[in-house]
Write an enzyme that holds these catalytic residues in place. Structure first.
Site, mmCIF file in Angstrom:
data_model
loop_
_atom_site.group_PDB
_atom_site.id
_atom_site.type_symbol
_atom_site.label_atom_id
_atom_site.label_comp_id
_atom_site.label_asym_id
_atom_site.label_seq_id
_atom_site.Cartn_x
_atom_site.Cartn_y
_atom_site.Cartn_z
ATOM 1 N N GLN A 52 0.820 -1.217 0.000
ATOM 2 C CA GLN A 52 0.000 0.000 0.000
ATOM 3 C C GLN A 52 0.851 1.265 0.000
ATOM 4 O OE1 GLN A 52 -2.675 -1.425 3.400
ATOM 5 N NE2 GLN A 52 -4.057 -0.160 2.178
ATOM 6 N N CYS A 97 -10.704 0.357 3.537
ATOM 7 C CA CYS A 97 -9.289 0.159 3.200
ATOM 8 C C CYS A 97 -8.715 1.503 2.785
ATOM 9 C CB CYS A 97 -9.167 -0.849 2.055
ATOM 10 S SG CYS A 97 -7.470 -1.154 1.534
ATOM 11 N N HIS A 139 -7.234 -9.143 6.469
ATOM 12 C CA HIS A 139 -7.290 -8.045 5.500
ATOM 13 C C HIS A 139 -5.873 -7.622 5.088
ATOM 14 C CE1 HIS A 139 -9.056 -4.075 4.022
ATOM 15 N NE2 HIS A 139 -7.758 -3.837 4.043
ATOM 16 N N GLU A 140 -4.993 -7.438 6.077
ATOM 17 C CA GLU A 140 -3.632 -6.962 5.766
ATOM 18 C C GLU A 140 -2.848 -8.023 4.985
ATOM 19 O OE1 GLU A 140 -3.170 -3.985 5.953
ATOM 20 O OE2 GLU A 140 -4.869 -3.611 7.276
ATOM 21 N N HIS A 143 -3.446 -8.206 1.318
ATOM 22 C CA HIS A 143 -2.727 -7.220 0.500
ATOM 23 C C HIS A 143 -1.419 -7.802 -0.057
ATOM 24 C CE1 HIS A 143 -5.003 -3.503 0.766
ATOM 25 N NE2 HIS A 143 -5.130 -3.605 2.078
HETATM 26 NI NI NI Z 1 -6.466 -2.411 3.133
#
Ligand code: NI
Length: 184
Positions: A52, A97, A139-140, A143
């Protein structure tokens, strides 16, 4: 330390997957995490993955604030994390997010997992997690595999702008308030 720019959905760094970190104790990894912590604080999120911030390495940070229905978890760095579901039980809850600013959607996640990863000191971190804690870690870690939460959604009609979704699901949100995940 610095606040970094966050990649938004559509940028290839978010979907191509991340490489394992060779040495979790390397100074460059420590600097990356320091910048990620600054960035997470600035954005008021609960978790952030290295892709990210345009770095395709398997590094995530997260924390669980007090009052989320389970135990608070202090800010944690996981290098090369691995997740193992400990039960087939899943639950739908809203997620946001930082790479999809202003949006949220209903996502099914495992309720009970074990995760392992390395800290910046090179020591293995191994924990069991339930509920919100388990959700944030899933969730992380998604990624790192190029997966954004809409790709996990069973019903895309629940994806929308935060104010619209909150208005539409106000009753549900009231029942479920502690389960709604802030941006990660
Ligand atoms: Ni996210």
């Amino acid at each position: 330390m610095a606040v970094l720019q966050i990649a938004r959905m559509g940028h290839p760094v978010l979907v191509r997957g991340a490489e394992p970190v060779v040495d979790p104790c390397a100074p460059a990894v420590r600097r990356l995490v320091a910048d990620m912590v600054d960035t997470l604080g600035q954005e008021q999120g609960v978790g952030l993955a290295a892709p990210q911030v345009f770095v395709p390495l398997r590094v995530v940070i997260f924390f669980v604030p007090a009052g989320r229905g389970g135990e608070a978890v202090p800010l944690t760095t996981l290098v090369n994390p691995v997740i193992e579901p400990l039960s087939d039980d899943r639950e739908d809850a809203f997620e946001g997010c930082l790479s999809l600013p202003g949006l949220m959607g209903l996502v099914g996640r495992y309720l009970h997992i074990r995760y392992r990863g390395f800290g910046l000191d090179g020591k293995l971190i191994e924990r069991e997690a339930h509920d919100f804690h388990a959700r944030v870690v899933q969730h992380e870690c998604d990624h790192l595999d190029g997966i954004l939460y809409p790709m996990r959604m069973a019903d895309l009609t629940t994806l929308g702008f935060t104010d619209e979704i909150r208005a539409r699901f106000a009753a549900r949100r009231h029942d479920d308030e502690d389960k709604e995940a802030p941006a990660a």
